[in-house]
Design a protein around this motif. Sequence first.
Motif, short mmCIF file in Angstrom:
data_model
loop_
_atom_site.label_atom_id
_atom_site.label_comp_id
_atom_site.label_asym_id
_atom_site.label_seq_id
_atom_site.Cartn_x
_atom_site.Cartn_y
_atom_site.Cartn_z
N CYS A 166 0.69 -1.26 -0.26
CA CYS A 166 -0.42 -0.05 -0.16
C CYS A 166 1.15 1.09 -0.01
O CYS A 166 1.92 1.04 0.86
CB CYS A 166 -0.82 0.03 1.10
SG CYS A 166 -2.11 -1.33 1.07
N HIS A 167 0.44 2.38 -1.02
CA HIS A 167 0.59 3.74 -0.35
C HIS A 167 1.79 4.21 0.90
O HIS A 167 2.12 4.96 1.12
CB HIS A 167 0.22 5.08 -1.17
CG HIS A 167 0.54 6.09 -1.28
ND1 HIS A 167 2.33 6.60 -1.69
CD2 HIS A 167 0.77 6.98 -0.14
CE1 HIS A 167 1.93 8.16 -1.86
NE2 HIS A 167 0.84 8.24 0.25
N HIS A 168 0.17 3.51 1.69
CA HIS A 168 0.74 4.14 3.05
C HIS A 168 1.82 3.20 3.87
O HIS A 168 2.48 4.22 4.78
CB HIS A 168 -0.71 4.56 3.66
CG HIS A 168 -1.29 3.21 4.91
ND1 HIS A 168 -2.12 2.70 3.38
CD2 HIS A 168 -0.62 2.42 5.61
CE1 HIS A 168 -2.42 1.44 4.72
NE2 HIS A 168 -1.56 1.23 5.44
N TYR A 286 -3.22 9.06 -2.34
CA TYR A 286 -4.51 8.64 -1.62
C TYR A 286 -5.46 9.16 -2.33
O TYR A 286 -5.53 10.48 -2.37
CB TYR A 286 -4.56 9.03 -0.12
CG TYR A 286 -3.40 8.42 0.50
CD1 TYR A 286 -2.35 9.71 1.63
CD2 TYR A 286 -3.45 7.42 1.58
CE1 TYR A 286 -1.20 9.03 2.36
CE2 TYR A 286 -2.35 7.09 2.21
CZ TYR A 286 -1.42 7.89 2.44
OH TYR A 286 -0.47 7.69 3.62
N SER A 295 -11.02 2.99 -2.37
CA SER A 295 -9.79 3.65 -1.58
C SER A 295 -8.57 2.99 -2.83
O SER A 295 -8.99 1.88 -3.39
CB SER A 295 -9.68 3.16 -0.57
OG SER A 295 -10.51 3.99 0.28
N ASP A 297 -4.95 2.82 -2.81
CA ASP A 297 -4.05 2.68 -1.85
C ASP A 297 -2.81 1.65 -2.41
O ASP A 297 -3.43 0.75 -1.65
CB ASP A 297 -3.97 3.05 -0.70
CG ASP A 297 -3.45 2.86 0.38
OD1 ASP A 297 -2.45 3.20 -0.18
OD2 ASP A 297 -3.42 2.66 1.58
N ARG A 365 -7.59 8.58 5.62
CA ARG A 365 -6.77 9.34 4.30
C ARG A 365 -6.96 9.68 3.28
O ARG A 365 -6.12 10.64 2.96
CB ARG A 365 -5.78 7.60 3.56
CG ARG A 365 -5.02 7.01 4.65
CD ARG A 365 -4.27 5.60 4.33
NE ARG A 365 -4.35 4.36 5.05
CZ ARG A 365 -4.75 2.84 5.34
NH1 ARG A 365 -5.41 2.92 4.74
NH2 ARG A 365 -4.25 2.34 6.67
N ASN A 366 -8.08 9.65 2.73
CA ASN A 366 -8.82 10.22 1.90
C ASN A 366 -8.78 11.31 1.58
O ASN A 366 -9.68 11.84 0.66
CB ASN A 366 -9.50 9.34 1.07
CG ASN A 366 -9.10 8.31 0.49
OD1 ASN A 366 -7.47 8.37 -0.20
ND2 ASN A 366 -9.48 6.83 0.73
N VAL A 405 -6.74 -3.27 2.49
CA VAL A 405 -6.40 -1.42 3.32
C VAL A 405 -7.16 -1.38 4.02
O VAL A 405 -6.59 0.11 4.17
CB VAL A 405 -7.27 -0.73 1.66
CG1 VAL A 405 -6.57 -1.06 0.54
CG2 VAL A 405 -8.53 -0.94 1.87
#
Length: 462
Positions: A166-168, A286, A295, A297, A365-366, A405
Amino acid sequence: MVTRSSYYKDRPLRTAYRAPFSRSTIKALPPDHFLNEATSRPVLETLVQKIDELGLKITSVDPVTMDDLHTLRITSRQTKPEDFDSRIASNIRLIFKTRQFYSIKFSEDENKTLQVHPLSPRNYGSLRLPGQSVGIEGVPWGGGTIGGYIAFDDLGMENYRFGMSCHHVLQPTRRECNGEGRMEKISQHLNEIGVLHGPVSWVLKGGDRVVTPAPSDHIDLIEEATAKIAAFRAEGTSTRNSSEELSRSPSETLAAKSRERETAEHLKLLRKHDGTFGKVSVTSGYRVDPSTGFSIDWGLVRMPAMALAANVYIFPLAGWGGQTQKAIFTVGDPIPGEEVCKLGRSTNFTSGIVSPALHAIDLGRNGVITTEWAIIGDRNLPFSADGDSGSWVINKEYEVVGMIVGNNGVVSYMTPIKVVIKDIEAATGKAVILHGNQGQTWSKAKEWKPRRFFGLLKANSR
């Protein structure tokens, strides 16, 4: 690579402890319940907006079976308002306009009740497998999971392999650190290593260095091994020439000394471990998919040219769908009510049921509450926990159907894998294939007889 002595052969590097997660029993709704169709994306958006207008900041809206009652579970980090039943619940019922019975229950966010301390031996092997613990080098908090491995159907990129998470996970922010009084130092550290709160442009050379296991996991394991050695030595000192020492048989004394020696050897190997996994190549940032409301991500880590990786899932001894090891080459769509599983950094192997209803969740996050597919964990245990983000969700046809996610108690949330891959292809301009799928793009993927992966698979496995 850390080799394991005979003492560690059948033991996890760290043991997982899961506290009782919920005082209520939570299961998926029956497939024919009216809430499954009633909780569509537009209805959930209207519901969330109405609850917000009534002054309640929610974490999630989960249509579930709770204590054997068909329930709309509203979770929040706030305490339950005194007028929840009389004012907020009555306004929710006006939205659905049905005479069918269902319960509306308020539940405080239960994430804080979960304690997980696992670390699978696969994180120290030379062969990269799904479920690896990863994190940005030098970031002492956070971390996540590599769900699996992809490649691109592109001339000149045959030798590139990418781990997906995931991006996060790959772009941690200050907000994800719980340290108090250290924010100034952390901010400076983030600037130095170049971690940004935003998407990373598509670059083959890669950005931030990713290590396995995540720095926090590796540090914890070293501290545990150090504490064990100290305990062994303290025990030996206190019992020397005592009646307890004299009562020990020679074999028991030899075994105790052997455990101390092997733990010290293991610690030495841990300290030498080179955890290089790869470098961040591209992440999504995000975002919310405009056509589905799910989402977005995801992040890709480019692995070194000589790294060995395989989309081989190693299941517990009980197996999954009759298999204890399986190569995953295809993707599919999630089906409401089907059984699924995942391998993750925090909770390792878990199974659950795909919820037949859409759920609303504030992932934090979004900037908005999104609608997501959800999975209800078996036996009232969480399907995933913090640190499992990025795990691929596998059905009993051995297809990847989604990527984790987020989570909220027993309920976990996933983005369908086809939505993720479509977005990756749009960002990179290249067709995605699952690593090992012999050149088949995901949209044309079908069952292939896998090659042998370094002795992990039997020759006749399918």
